[in-house]
Every structure is written in C-alpha cells, then in structure tokens.
Scaffold this motif. Structure first.
Motif, PDB file in Angstrom:
ATOM      1  N   ALA A 200       0.871  -1.173   0.000  1.00 31.72           N
ATOM      2  CA  ALA A 200       0.000   0.000   0.000  1.00 31.72           C
ATOM      3  C   ALA A 200       0.911   1.227   0.000  1.00 31.72           C
ATOM      4  CB  ALA A 200      -0.923  -0.008   1.210  1.00 31.72           C
ATOM      5  N   ALA A 201       0.316   2.386   0.094  1.00 29.76           N
ATOM      6  CA  ALA A 201       1.119   3.614   0.051  1.00 29.76           C
ATOM      7  C   ALA A 201       2.097   3.705   1.207  1.00 29.76           C
ATOM      8  CB  ALA A 201       0.197   4.836   0.052  1.00 29.76           C
ATOM      9  N   ASP A 202       1.777   3.052   2.348  1.00 30.47           N
ATOM     10  CA  ASP A 202       2.636   3.130   3.536  1.00 30.47           C
ATOM     11  C   ASP A 202       3.675   2.030   3.611  1.00 30.47           C
ATOM     12  OD1 ASP A 202       1.774   5.486   4.672  1.00 30.47           O
ATOM     13  OD2 ASP A 202       0.149   4.542   5.780  1.00 30.47           O
ATOM     14  N   GLY A 203       3.817   1.199   2.563  1.00 31.35           N
ATOM     15  CA  GLY A 203       4.861   0.181   2.557  1.00 31.35           C
ATOM     16  C   GLY A 203       4.343  -1.179   2.134  1.00 31.35           C
ATOM     17  N   VAL A 204       5.235  -2.161   2.210  1.00 31.29           N
ATOM     18  CA  VAL A 204       4.875  -3.525   1.803  1.00 31.29           C
ATOM     19  C   VAL A 204       4.327  -4.296   2.989  1.00 31.29           C
ATOM     20  CG1 VAL A 204       6.549  -3.602  -0.071  1.00 31.29           C
ATOM     21  CG2 VAL A 204       7.248  -4.351   2.208  1.00 31.29           C
ATOM     22  N   GLY A 205       3.512  -5.306   2.676  1.00 30.39           N
ATOM     23  CA  GLY A 205       2.999  -6.202   3.701  1.00 30.39           C
ATOM     24  C   GLY A 205       3.799  -7.489   3.724  1.00 30.39           C
ATOM     25  N   GLU A 206       3.097  -8.615   3.894  1.00 32.23           N
ATOM     26  CA  GLU A 206       3.767  -9.910   3.949  1.00 32.23           C
ATOM     27  C   GLU A 206       4.118 -10.395   2.541  1.00 32.23           C
ATOM     28  OE1 GLU A 206       4.580 -11.922   6.731  1.00 32.23           O
ATOM     29  OE2 GLU A 206       4.213 -10.008   7.752  1.00 32.23           O
ATOM     30  N   VAL A 217      -8.146 -23.067  -3.211  1.00 31.79           N
ATOM     31  CA  VAL A 217      -7.883 -23.481  -1.826  1.00 31.79           C
ATOM     32  C   VAL A 217      -6.547 -22.928  -1.359  1.00 31.79           C
ATOM     33  CG1 VAL A 217      -7.496 -25.459  -0.298  1.00 31.79           C
ATOM     34  CG2 VAL A 217      -9.289 -25.563  -2.052  1.00 31.79           C
ATOM     35  N   LYS A 218      -5.515 -23.087  -2.187  1.00 34.37           N
ATOM     36  CA  LYS A 218      -4.190 -22.592  -1.803  1.00 34.37           C
ATOM     37  C   LYS A 218      -4.177 -21.070  -1.715  1.00 34.37           C
ATOM     38  CE  LYS A 218      -1.319 -26.450  -3.233  1.00 34.37           C
ATOM     39  NZ  LYS A 218      -0.155 -26.911  -4.022  1.00 34.37           N
ATOM     40  N   TYR A 219      -4.933 -20.429  -2.595  1.00 32.41           N
ATOM     41  CA  TYR A 219      -4.974 -18.968  -2.572  1.00 32.41           C
ATOM     42  C   TYR A 219      -5.610 -18.463  -1.275  1.00 32.41           C
ATOM     43  CZ  TYR A 219      -6.015 -14.161  -4.006  1.00 32.41           C
ATOM     44  OH  TYR A 219      -6.098 -12.794  -4.067  1.00 32.41           O
ATOM     45  N   THR A 220      -6.701 -19.076  -0.861  1.00 37.72           N
ATOM     46  CA  THR A 220      -7.333 -18.641   0.395  1.00 37.72           C
ATOM     47  C   THR A 220      -6.459 -18.993   1.600  1.00 37.72           C
ATOM     48  OG1 THR A 220      -8.649 -20.694   0.390  1.00 37.72           O
ATOM     49  CG2 THR A 220      -9.703 -18.690  -0.459  1.00 37.72           C
ATOM     50  N   GLU A 221      -5.651 -20.072   1.495  1.00 35.19           N
ATOM     51  CA  GLU A 221      -4.704 -20.394   2.565  1.00 35.19           C
ATOM     52  C   GLU A 221      -3.655 -19.300   2.699  1.00 35.19           C
ATOM     53  OE1 GLU A 221      -3.174 -24.223   1.600  1.00 35.19           O
ATOM     54  OE2 GLU A 221      -4.937 -25.314   2.323  1.00 35.19           O
ATOM     55  N   VAL A 222      -3.192 -18.774   1.541  1.00 36.87           N
ATOM     56  CA  VAL A 222      -2.231 -17.663   1.551  1.00 36.87           C
ATOM     57  C   VAL A 222      -2.859 -16.441   2.210  1.00 36.87           C
ATOM     58  CG1 VAL A 222      -1.010 -15.997   0.075  1.00 36.87           C
ATOM     59  CG2 VAL A 222      -0.904 -18.439  -0.446  1.00 36.87           C
ATOM     60  N   LEU A 223      -4.109 -16.152   1.856  1.00 35.93           N
ATOM     61  CA  LEU A 223      -4.800 -15.008   2.439  1.00 35.93           C
ATOM     62  C   LEU A 223      -4.997 -15.185   3.948  1.00 35.93           C
ATOM     63  CD1 LEU A 223      -7.518 -14.353  -0.317  1.00 35.93           C
ATOM     64  CD2 LEU A 223      -5.343 -13.161   0.001  1.00 35.93           C
ATOM     65  N   GLU A 224      -5.324 -16.406   4.366  1.00 37.12           N
ATOM     66  CA  GLU A 224      -5.479 -16.691   5.789  1.00 37.12           C
ATOM     67  C   GLU A 224      -4.171 -16.418   6.531  1.00 37.12           C
ATOM     68  OE1 GLU A 224      -7.836 -17.592   7.771  1.00 37.12           O
ATOM     69  OE2 GLU A 224      -9.461 -18.527   6.638  1.00 37.12           O
ATOM     70  N   THR A 225      -3.059 -16.764   5.877  1.00 36.98           N
ATOM     71  CA  THR A 225      -1.751 -16.626   6.502  1.00 36.98           C
ATOM     72  C   THR A 225      -1.293 -15.176   6.582  1.00 36.98           C
ATOM     73  OG1 THR A 225      -1.106 -18.807   5.655  1.00 36.98           O
ATOM     74  CG2 THR A 225       0.685 -17.326   6.326  1.00 36.98           C
ATOM     75  N   ALA A 226      -1.549 -14.413   5.501  1.00 36.24           N
ATOM     76  CA  ALA A 226      -0.850 -13.131   5.374  1.00 36.24           C
ATOM     77  C   ALA A 226      -1.718 -11.886   5.317  1.00 36.24           C
ATOM     78  CB  ALA A 226       0.037 -13.171   4.123  1.00 36.24           C
ATOM     79  N   THR A 232      -2.550  -5.121   9.383  1.00 34.80           N
ATOM     80  CA  THR A 232      -2.076  -4.557  10.651  1.00 34.80           C
ATOM     81  C   THR A 232      -0.693  -3.938  10.493  1.00 34.80           C
ATOM     82  OG1 THR A 232      -3.328  -6.224  11.867  1.00 34.80           O
ATOM     83  CG2 THR A 232      -1.593  -5.076  13.067  1.00 34.80           C
ATOM     84  N   GLN A 233       0.161  -4.633   9.735  1.00 37.32           N
ATOM     85  CA  GLN A 233       1.537  -4.173   9.534  1.00 37.32           C
ATOM     86  C   GLN A 233       1.582  -2.836   8.818  1.00 37.32           C
ATOM     87  OE1 GLN A 233       4.115  -7.249   7.962  1.00 37.32           O
ATOM     88  NE2 GLN A 233       5.325  -5.751   6.822  1.00 37.32           N
ATOM     89  N   LEU A 308      15.081 -12.937  -2.054  1.00 34.93           N
ATOM     90  CA  LEU A 308      13.803 -12.238  -2.217  1.00 34.93           C
ATOM     91  C   LEU A 308      13.308 -11.681  -0.886  1.00 34.93           C
ATOM     92  CD1 LEU A 308      11.982 -14.643  -4.702  1.00 34.93           C
ATOM     93  CD2 LEU A 308      12.589 -12.259  -5.139  1.00 34.93           C
ATOM     94  N   GLN A 309      13.424 -12.475   0.163  1.00 32.46           N
ATOM     95  CA  GLN A 309      12.982 -12.019   1.486  1.00 32.46           C
ATOM     96  C   GLN A 309      13.789 -10.810   1.954  1.00 32.46           C
ATOM     97  OE1 GLN A 309      13.487 -15.773   3.511  1.00 32.46           O
ATOM     98  NE2 GLN A 309      11.288 -16.276   3.387  1.00 32.46           N
ATOM     99  N   GLN A 310      15.101 -10.843   1.687  1.00 31.55           N
ATOM    100  CA  GLN A 310      15.954  -9.719   2.085  1.00 31.55           C
ATOM    101  C   GLN A 310      15.604  -8.457   1.305  1.00 31.55           C
ATOM    102  OE1 GLN A 310      20.198 -10.503   2.003  1.00 31.55           O
ATOM    103  NE2 GLN A 310      20.672  -8.322   1.786  1.00 31.55           N
ATOM    104  N   GLU A 311      15.460  -8.601  -0.010  1.00 31.32           N
ATOM    105  CA  GLU A 311      15.183  -7.429  -0.853  1.00 31.32           C
ATOM    106  C   GLU A 311      13.758  -6.913  -0.641  1.00 31.32           C
ATOM    107  OE1 GLU A 311      17.295  -5.711  -2.384  1.00 31.32           O
ATOM    108  OE2 GLU A 311      18.989  -7.092  -2.247  1.00 31.32           O
ATOM    109  N   TRP A 312      12.824  -7.809  -0.276  1.00 27.69           N
ATOM    110  CA  TRP A 312      11.448  -7.385   0.019  1.00 27.69           C
ATOM    111  C   TRP A 312      11.440  -6.442   1.224  1.00 27.69           C
ATOM    112  CZ3 TRP A 312       6.824  -7.719  -2.354  1.00 27.69           C
ATOM    113  CH2 TRP A 312       5.672  -7.492  -1.595  1.00 27.69           C
TER     114      TRP A 312
END
Length: 344
Positions: A200-206, A217-226, A232-233, A308-312
């Motif tokens: 979002a405008a205030d930065g990246v999320g998960e 199913v996998k997509y909603t699992e990702v949404l549940e996780t992140a 909130t972040q 990727l995690q570091q650069e994210w």
C-alpha cells in the motif's frame, strides 16, 4: 594524379583583396600558397558572380521521387513491423529499379519513423478496452488519499537463473570464455518459485511462498496466513472501514470458493478491469525485486527465496508511496488511450 583540395572561402576572399590591391597573380599564389591557375580561377569566378562564396550546388540526384517517398512512408505506417529490407524490396519492384535499404532508412528517419524495439503489452480485445475505459472513468476523480486506502496484491514467478539482460564485463583478448567473464545460463531457468505479496502507500505487507500449483484453496490459505497480518503491519490499529483489497481477475481469485472466503471475512474488494497490470503499482515492485536480486549469488531455490525475502524488506515506504501516487496519472493514461495500452 589525385585531385587537389578546393580553396576555402577565406582563401578566395584573400585573393580578391590582394588582386584589388594590384598584386600579380604569381605573387598572390605565393602569398596564399596555391597555384597561379587557382588564383586566376578565383578572380574570374568573382568577376562572374560578384562573390567569393561557393556557388549553390544541386548535389546528387535523389534515387526516389517525392511521390515514392510518400508511398514508402504510407506502407511503413500501414504495417509498423515491416523491415527496411522488405520495404526496399517492395519499392524496388514497384519502381522497376533498385533502391537500397540505406536509402529507405534515411527516408523513414527524415519522416520521424525510427526503428525501435517494440514494447510488450497484454493483448486487449475491444471488450477489454471498453471495460478498462469504463473503470478509468469511474475512478478518474479519486485522489491519492483514496488510492492510499487500497491494499494491492499479486503473484509473481522468479527463476533461479533469470534473464539478466545485457551484462558488461571488462576482459583482455582471449578471456571471453573465462568463468568470471561469462553469464551462466541453464535450461528452463534452473527452477522457479512463486511468491504472493501485497503493498500500500505506507509500505509492503507480507511476502508468502506459494508452493505447488495455485488454486482457490491454496490462494485462500495464503490469504489466511498473510492478509490480516499485512493490514495490521501497514495500516496499524487505525479504522480500516474504507480499506479495499485489490486482486486481478485470475480464475483462482474469482472462484466461488474465494468469493465465499472474502464474504465470510468481510473483505471489501476493489472492482478490477481485465488485462490491466499497468494499473497495478505492485507490478513495479516485482521489477525492482528482479533487478535487485541480481546482486546476490543464487544457485538454488533456497538461495533465491532468501534473496527475495531480504530485498522485500529493503523496499522503502517512499518507493511504495511514489508508485501509489502515480495512480491518477495511470487512470488518465487509460482514458487518453481509450482503454488501450499505456506506458505504465
């Protein structure tokens, strides 16, 4: 015997002045350092023309006529992908005499038609263009503040050995195949991983690793996780009543299973036009990541994920805000192109 160079305008002016002063042609030739014949020719030409400047020159006759030039330009505009060789062959056949590729290129350049690498953009049907235009008109009055209430999301694939673009190295003669002077490549990119992310405008999320084939199913699992964590972040504990979630129109995003999950979790979705990655600022985040991970030494999927995690985490709030801030311009660009491709 090679032809001697022509006298310049300054030399001819000096000959004129010395001649008017009464100096002989022999002495003038010695003074100007040229032949007496050149002095005589310069004097005679001045008497004929009244000036020491060069006569207007017609130059070499053009191979093509004005009409043929217009035909060439028209054919190029009718099919922008035609090469100079193809246009030269067609013009030569129509004209009945040979016209070189270089001539064709010069005529097109003079008309402002320069050969360039074509931009790659998603194919847009008339229906797609209509929907994009309607969406842009609906959101044309949104401010940067309005766009700042959107949580942008997308998935992207990253290869272990991705396409590095043009890489330059410094090498001596005979070192072109030294290991430190080559760019290693492997078939199929050496494996790939898919990640889901949001911003979002205030930065990246998960950022989440998506293993296996993505489905509802996998997509909603990702949404549940992140998703909740990301909200909130980025937005903190402030009131998020005006918050909308953006996703594209992939099948797993729009399935009944996914829509049911959104309804149960009270997630308000931003309506989204088809084939519109140019309207999603997170696309530029993927480009930034793909550029930045080249600085890492990557030989397997684990190293790729770590990079990727570091650069994210290194993506700044300022970068995110700059991208969201461009939304009014993106919408205006879609309106200007009547739903067609834009520069974004």
């Amino acid at each position: 015997m090679p032809k001697k160079s022509e006298l310049c305008a300054e030399q001819r002016l000096r000959i004129k002045i010395l001649h008017e002063q009464g100096m002989s042609q022999v002495k003038i030739a010695r003074e100007v350092k040229c032949s007496r014949c050149a002095v005589q020719y310069a004097i005679n030409r001045f008497k004929e023309t009244g000036t020491h400047e060069n006569r207007p020159r017609t130059g070499r006759r053009k191979v093509t006529t004005e009409r043929e030039d217009r035909l060439l330009i028209r054919q190029s505009l009718q099919n922008r992908k035609k090469t100079a060789s193809e246009l030269a062959a067609a013009l030569s056949e129509a004209k009945g005499s040979s016209v070189s590729v270089y001539t064709v290129r010069r005529r097109l350049l003079k008309a402002g038609l320069k050969g360039c690498k074509a931009r790659k953009k998603p194919w847009l049907s008339e229906h797609n263009k209509k929907n994009r235009l309607e969406w842009a008109l609906k959101h044309r009055d949104w401010s940067v503040e309005d766009w700042s209430n959107i949580l942008w999301s997308d998935e992207s694939n990253f290869e272990v050995f991705g396409t590095p673009g043009v890489t330059y190295v410094r090498r001596r003669v005979g070192e072109e195949y030294n290991p430190e002077c080559v760019v290693p490549t492997v078939k199929h990119g050496g494996g790939s991983i898919m990640i889901w992310g949001c911003m979002a405008a205030d930065g990246v999320g998960e950022m989440v690793l998506c293993e296996g084939r993505m489905n509802s199913v996998k997509y909603t699992e990702v949404l549940e996780t992140a998703l909740a964590t990301s909200i909130t972040q980025i937005f903190g504990d402030t009131n998020t009543d005006g918050l909308k979630f953006q996703q594209d129109n992939a099948t797993c995003h729009k399935s009944a299973h996914t829509m049911k999950w959104f309804a149960e979790n009270h997630i308000d979705l931003l309506d989204w036009p088809p084939q519109s990655p140019d309207l999603n600022p997170i696309e530029h985040i993927w480009s930034i990541l793909k550029k930045n991970i080249r600085r890492h030494s990557i030989s397997n999927k684990q190293a790729l994920l770590a990079a990727l995690q570091q650069e994210w985490k290194n993506i700044s709030r300022e970068e995110c805000f700059r991208l969201v801030e461009s939304m009014p311009k993106r919408v205006a660009a879609v309106i200007k192109s009547k739903g067609g491709p834009t520069k974004y």
